[in-house]
Design a protein around this motif. Structure first.
Motif, PDB file in Angstrom:
ATOM      1  N   SER A  40       0.870  -1.195  -0.047  1.00 28.61           N
ATOM      2  CA  SER A  40      -0.026   0.014  -0.060  1.00 28.61           C
ATOM      3  C   SER A  40       0.975   1.078  -0.087  1.00 28.61           C
ATOM      4  CB  SER A  40      -0.835   0.178   1.276  1.00 28.61           C
ATOM      5  OG  SER A  40       0.065   0.173   2.264  1.00 28.61           O
ATOM      6  N   LEU A  41       0.123   2.406  -0.257  1.00 24.63           N
ATOM      7  CA  LEU A  41       0.925   3.652  -0.365  1.00 24.63           C
ATOM      8  C   LEU A  41       1.465   3.986   1.253  1.00 24.63           C
ATOM      9  CD1 LEU A  41      -0.710   6.025  -2.792  1.00 24.63           C
ATOM     10  CD2 LEU A  41       1.343   4.860  -2.925  1.00 24.63           C
ATOM     11  N   ASN A  42       0.531   3.746   2.032  1.00 25.71           N
ATOM     12  CA  ASN A  42       0.853   4.067   3.443  1.00 25.71           C
ATOM     13  C   ASN A  42       2.298   3.090   3.857  1.00 25.71           C
ATOM     14  OD1 ASN A  42      -0.971   5.535   4.115  1.00 25.71           O
ATOM     15  ND2 ASN A  42      -2.482   3.951   4.857  1.00 25.71           N
ATOM     16  N   PHE A  43       2.334   1.725   3.430  1.00 20.52           N
ATOM     17  CA  PHE A  43       3.665   1.182   3.745  1.00 20.52           C
ATOM     18  C   PHE A  43       4.683   1.700   3.260  1.00 20.52           C
ATOM     19  CE2 PHE A  43       6.718  -2.054   2.266  1.00 20.52           C
ATOM     20  CZ  PHE A  43       6.791  -2.968   3.732  1.00 20.52           C
ATOM     21  N   LEU A  44       4.394   2.030   1.740  1.00 21.18           N
ATOM     22  CA  LEU A  44       5.695   2.611   1.167  1.00 21.18           C
ATOM     23  C   LEU A  44       5.993   3.972   1.656  1.00 21.18           C
ATOM     24  CD1 LEU A  44       7.330   2.298  -1.445  1.00 21.18           C
ATOM     25  CD2 LEU A  44       5.780   3.353  -2.823  1.00 21.18           C
ATOM     26  N   ASP A  45       5.146   4.858   2.144  1.00 18.61           N
ATOM     27  CA  ASP A  45       5.458   5.932   2.993  1.00 18.61           C
ATOM     28  C   ASP A  45       6.282   5.733   4.137  1.00 18.61           C
ATOM     29  OD1 ASP A  45       4.133   7.703   1.052  1.00 18.61           O
ATOM     30  OD2 ASP A  45       2.274   7.962   2.158  1.00 18.61           O
ATOM     31  N   GLY A  46       5.908   4.703   4.812  1.00 12.83           N
ATOM     32  CA  GLY A  46       6.573   4.247   6.277  1.00 12.83           C
ATOM     33  C   GLY A  46       7.821   3.957   5.634  1.00 12.83           C
ATOM     34  N   PHE A  47       8.126   3.053   4.727  1.00 11.28           N
ATOM     35  CA  PHE A  47       9.495   2.470   4.285  1.00 11.28           C
ATOM     36  C   PHE A  47      10.124   3.754   3.874  1.00 11.28           C
ATOM     37  CE2 PHE A  47      12.207   1.323   0.733  1.00 11.28           C
ATOM     38  CZ  PHE A  47      13.132   0.222   1.301  1.00 11.28           C
TER      39      PHE A  47
END
Length: 93
Positions: A40-47
Motif C-alpha cells: 500500500s501507499l501507507n506502507f511505502l510512505d513508512g518505508f
C-alpha cells in the motif's frame, strides 16, 4: 561538535541536485511500482520515512568523517606554528 558538523553540512549542501541524482531515482521506478502494486501507499510512505532516516544518518557520518580527515590532512601539511630559532652554526657556540 555534532552541532558544528550539522551546520557545516547544511551550508555546504548543494542548492541544486545534479541530474545524476535524478537519473538514479528514475532507476527505482519499476521497483517502486511493484511495491506499490503488492503493498500500500501507507506502507511505502513508512518505508521511505524509515529509509530516509538511515540515509540521513549515513550522510552525516560520512560528512563528519570527511571533515575530520580533511582537518588531519591540513594539520599534517601545515608548517610548525613557531619557527626554529636555534642556529646550528659553530661560530655562535
Amino acid at each position: 561538535m555534532n552541532d558544528i558538523l550539522s551546520h557545516l553540512e547544511k551550508i555546504t549542501y548543494p542548492e541544486e541536485l545534479p541530474s545524476e541524482y535524478f537519473e538514479l531515482l528514475k532507476k527505482q521506478d519499476p521497483y517502486l511500482k511493484t511495491i506499490q502494486e503488492q503493498l500500500s501507499l501507507n506502507f511505502l510512505d513508512g518505508f521511505y520515512d524509515t529509509q530516509s532516516e538511515g540515509i540521513k544518518w549515513e550522510r552525516r557520518e560520512a560528512f563528519s568523517r570527511g571533515f575530520r580527515l580533511g582537518a588531519r590532512l591540513i594539520l599534517a601539511l601545515a608548517e610548525p606554528s613557531a619557527p626554529d630559532t636555534h642556529h646550528s652554526s659553530s661560530a655562535y657556540q
